[in-house]
Write an enzyme that holds these catalytic residues in place. Structure first.
Site, PDB file in Angstrom:
ATOM      1  N   GLU A   1      57.634  25.770  41.925  1.00  0.00           N
ATOM      2  CA  GLU A   1      57.468  26.775  42.980  1.00  0.00           C
ATOM      3  C   GLU A   1      58.701  26.754  43.860  1.00  0.00           C
ATOM      4  O   GLU A   1      59.077  25.703  44.389  1.00  0.00           O
ATOM      5  CB  GLU A   1      56.235  26.483  43.847  1.00  0.00           C
ATOM      6  CG  GLU A   1      56.042  27.578  44.894  1.00  0.00           C
ATOM      7  CD  GLU A   1      54.997  27.250  45.965  1.00  0.00           C
ATOM      8  OE1 GLU A   1      53.981  27.951  46.025  1.00  0.00           O
ATOM      9  OE2 GLU A   1      55.206  26.293  46.728  1.00  0.00           O
TER      10      GLU A   1
ATOM     11  N   ALA B   1      57.742  28.528  60.268  1.00  0.00           N
ATOM     12  CA  ALA B   1      56.745  28.001  59.321  1.00  0.00           C
ATOM     13  C   ALA B   1      56.469  26.516  59.575  1.00  0.00           C
ATOM     14  O   ALA B   1      55.331  26.055  59.436  1.00  0.00           O
ATOM     15  CB  ALA B   1      57.206  28.217  57.884  1.00  0.00           C
TER      16      ALA B   1
END
Ligand code: 0O2
Length: 234
Positions: free
Chosen positions: A168, A180
């Site tokens: 990923e 984030a």
């Protein structure tokens, strides 16, 4: 893992609690260690690809598009919990077939256009196969989260030959990453007063909107600097 071991784990699946699964994964460590090492190798392969791209894309006086790269292999406890969440058997085969985020590489770029430029060059490589693309930059999550997510498959070469691995890749700007990281803290904070959590989530959403504007403004200023530099050379 040998077929025998794989079956052994599969046969006992229904009877075991999470704690027992974890104990078994920890006890029967050799094949698990081998699997985690494969993922570590996949992370190294992908990181190297990005480092090479960072050098190549900065020739001809261009800036380095990549600011930093952070990588991780999911911990075994999180792997087991994710298998359980998806009602999958606790086997190495199930991990390798179904979990696509065990190897994770996060690529942080300075500017939004760098994210897409680097992603396009990466995906154009013949040993990188795109499995899934989620563009949370163009379509942010309700939380305000922005990033470009790529699930890819790429080979590693071990002493036993070639093995295709899922990785990923999360790609984002410095501003998106800053946001984030803080929001992740709130997301995983236990025992927080729900009213305070809701208020903080609202404030973070507002910060996410600010960070969109910041990214746009920084890109515009960089383009004006480049245009001015090009103008004064001609
Ligand atoms: P961690 O602790 O970062 O590893 P799945 O892949 O099945 O878990 P989904 O929704 O299909 O779930 O995947 P998605 O949307 O591609 O998101 C996966 C990862 O993106 C998350 O991993 C986070 O790292 C990041 N992410 C997604 N949404 C948010 C968000 O709203 N805020 C923050 N800070 N990060 C987000 P994990 O495993 O959930 O967490």
């Amino acid at each position: 893992m040998s077929d025998g071991k794989e079956n052994e784990l599969a046969q006992t699946n229904e009877k075991m609690s999470t704690e027992q699964y974890l104990k078994q994964f920890h006890t029967d460590f050799d094949p698990v260690y081998s699997m985690l090492t494969d993922y570590q190798c996949a992370v190294m392969e992908v990181e190297t690809k990005f480092r090479i791209l960072n050098n190549r894309l900065s020739i001809n006086g261009e800036h380095n598009p990549i600011e930093s790269i952070k990588s991780r292999v999911k911990e075994i406890d999180s792997i087991v919990r994710k298998l359980e969440k998806h009602h999958l058997p606790i086997t190495i085969e199930a991990v390798e077939e179904n979990l696509k985020d065990v190897a994770g590489v996060r690529v942080i770029c300075s500017f939004v256009d760098d994210v897409y430029r680097v992603a396009d060059s990466f995906l154009a490589q013949e040993d990188v196969t795109l499995i899934e693309r989620k563009d949370y930059i163009k379509n942010p999550k309700p939380s305000g989260y922005r990033s470009l997510h790529l699930i890819i498959r790429t080979p590693i070469y071990t002493e036993n030959g070639k093995k295709d691995m899922f990785v990923e890749v999360q790609m984002r700007t410095i501003a998106m990453d800053f946001w984030a990281s803080l929001e992740h803290k709130l997301r995983y904070k236990k025992n927080i007063n729900p009213e305070i959590a809701e208020q903080l989530a609202k404030e973070l959403k507002a910060c996410a909107e600010e960070s969109v504007r910041l990214d746009e403004k920084m890109l515009e200023i960089r383009n004006r600097i480049s245009a001015d530099a090009a103008g004064s050379q001609s």
